[in-house]
Design an enzyme around this catalytic site. Structure first.
Site, PDB file in Angstrom:
ATOM      1  N   HIS A 210      11.104 -23.279   8.944  1.00 34.01           N
ATOM      2  CA  HIS A 210      10.065 -24.062   9.633  1.00 34.01           C
ATOM      3  C   HIS A 210       8.678 -23.916   9.031  1.00 34.01           C
ATOM      4  CE1 HIS A 210      12.264 -24.785  13.731  1.00 34.01           C
ATOM      5  NE2 HIS A 210      12.998 -25.119  12.679  1.00 34.01           N
TER       6      HIS A 210
ATOM      7  N   CYS B  86       3.573  -3.012   3.906  1.00 37.05           N
ATOM      8  CA  CYS B  86       2.645  -1.946   4.287  1.00 37.05           C
ATOM      9  C   CYS B  86       3.316  -1.189   5.424  1.00 37.05           C
ATOM     10  CB  CYS B  86       1.252  -2.480   4.634  1.00 37.05           C
ATOM     11  SG  CYS B  86       1.131  -3.537   6.090  1.00 37.05           S
TER      12      CYS B  86
ATOM     13  N   HIS C 177       8.242 -30.492   9.789  1.00 37.29           N
ATOM     14  CA  HIS C 177       7.525 -29.249   9.496  1.00 37.29           C
ATOM     15  C   HIS C 177       6.523 -29.412   8.357  1.00 37.29           C
ATOM     16  CE1 HIS C 177      10.124 -27.398  12.369  1.00 37.29           C
ATOM     17  NE2 HIS C 177      11.189 -27.806  11.693  1.00 37.29           N
TER      18      HIS C 177
ATOM     19  N   THR D  67       3.100  -1.586   8.635  1.00 38.99           N
ATOM     20  CA  THR D  67       3.568  -2.505   9.683  1.00 38.99           C
ATOM     21  C   THR D  67       3.904  -3.906   9.179  1.00 38.99           C
ATOM     22  OG1 THR D  67       1.298  -3.178  10.094  1.00 38.99           O
ATOM     23  CG2 THR D  67       2.147  -1.343  11.421  1.00 38.99           C
TER      24      THR D  67
ATOM     25  N   ASP E 182       0.876  -1.167   0.000  1.00 35.47           N
ATOM     26  CA  ASP E 182       0.000   0.000   0.000  1.00 35.47           C
ATOM     27  C   ASP E 182       0.916   1.220   0.000  1.00 35.47           C
ATOM     28  OD1 ASP E 182       0.952   0.210   2.588  1.00 35.47           O
ATOM     29  OD2 ASP E 182      -1.019   0.243   3.545  1.00 35.47           O
TER      30      ASP E 182
HETATM   31  C1  RB5 Z   1      -1.876   2.574   6.453  1.00 36.99           C
HETATM   32  O1  RB5 Z   1      -1.962   3.781   7.128  1.00 36.99           O
HETATM   33  C2  RB5 Z   1      -1.535   1.467   7.406  1.00 36.99           C
HETATM   34  O2  RB5 Z   1      -2.631   1.183   8.222  1.00 36.99           O
HETATM   35  C3  RB5 Z   1      -1.095   0.228   6.665  1.00 36.99           C
HETATM   36  O3  RB5 Z   1      -0.001   0.521   5.884  1.00 36.99           O
HETATM   37  C4  RB5 Z   1      -0.703  -0.972   7.500  1.00 36.99           C
HETATM   38  O4  RB5 Z   1       0.239  -0.615   8.454  1.00 36.99           O
HETATM   39  C5  RB5 Z   1      -1.792  -1.767   8.037  1.00 36.99           C
HETATM   40  O5  RB5 Z   1      -1.590  -2.847   8.628  1.00 36.99           O
END
Ligand code: RB5
Length: 143
Positions: free
Chosen positions: A97, A64, A132, A66, A7
């Protein structure tokens, strides 16, 4: 072929990954997004996950903010094992694994040097197999 997806929150690392894969001689296909304009991560995660489950790509590297949202969406697809990793050893173990076929990284959580090290490690680490295999087979469930 490696499927790439992000994203807006992971866009910059996706672009850097293209250069890294090029330097390693590995082919990639970009399933978006194509800018830092705000978008919804499932749209790109699903497109790239389908590329893997259909056989168009063998594995994927998704980004993304996170690494969490884009992996959650990918893991809704049967046959996808997306590992959201924050440290190099997690990336390595996800191959050894878990036979992870998607590495998910968070651009807002790790610096690029760490991300690059994790991508290299993930790409070069084989699945250990053995016991595994049985565990991985138990991940998929009949709805
Ligand atoms: C976008 O702001 C953010 O929520 C997305 O990139 C991600 O971290 C979601 O898990």
């Amino acid at each position: 072929m490696i499927a790439l997806a992000s994203d807006h929150g992971g866009f910059a690392y996706k672009e850097k990954t293209k250069a890294l894969l090029d330097s390693l001689g590995l082919a990639w296909k970009d399933y978006g997004t194509d800018s830092e304009d705000s978008v919804d991560y499932p749209d790109f995660s699903h497109a790239a996950a389908i590329a893997i489950t259909s056989g168009a790509c063998e594995r994927g590297i998704f980004f993304c903010g996170t690494g969490i949202g884009i992996s959650l969406a990918a893991n809704r697809h049967a046959g996808i094992r997306a590992a959201s990793c924050q440290v190099p050893d997690a990336a390595r173990m996800s191959r050894l694994h878990n036979d992870a076929n998607v590495l998910a990284l968070g651009q807002r959580l790790i610096d690029w040097e760490t991300a690059e090290a994790m991508i290299r490690l993930w790409l070069e680490t084989p699945f250990e197999g053995g016991r595994h295999e049985r565990r991985i087979a138990k991940i998929e469930i009949d709805a």
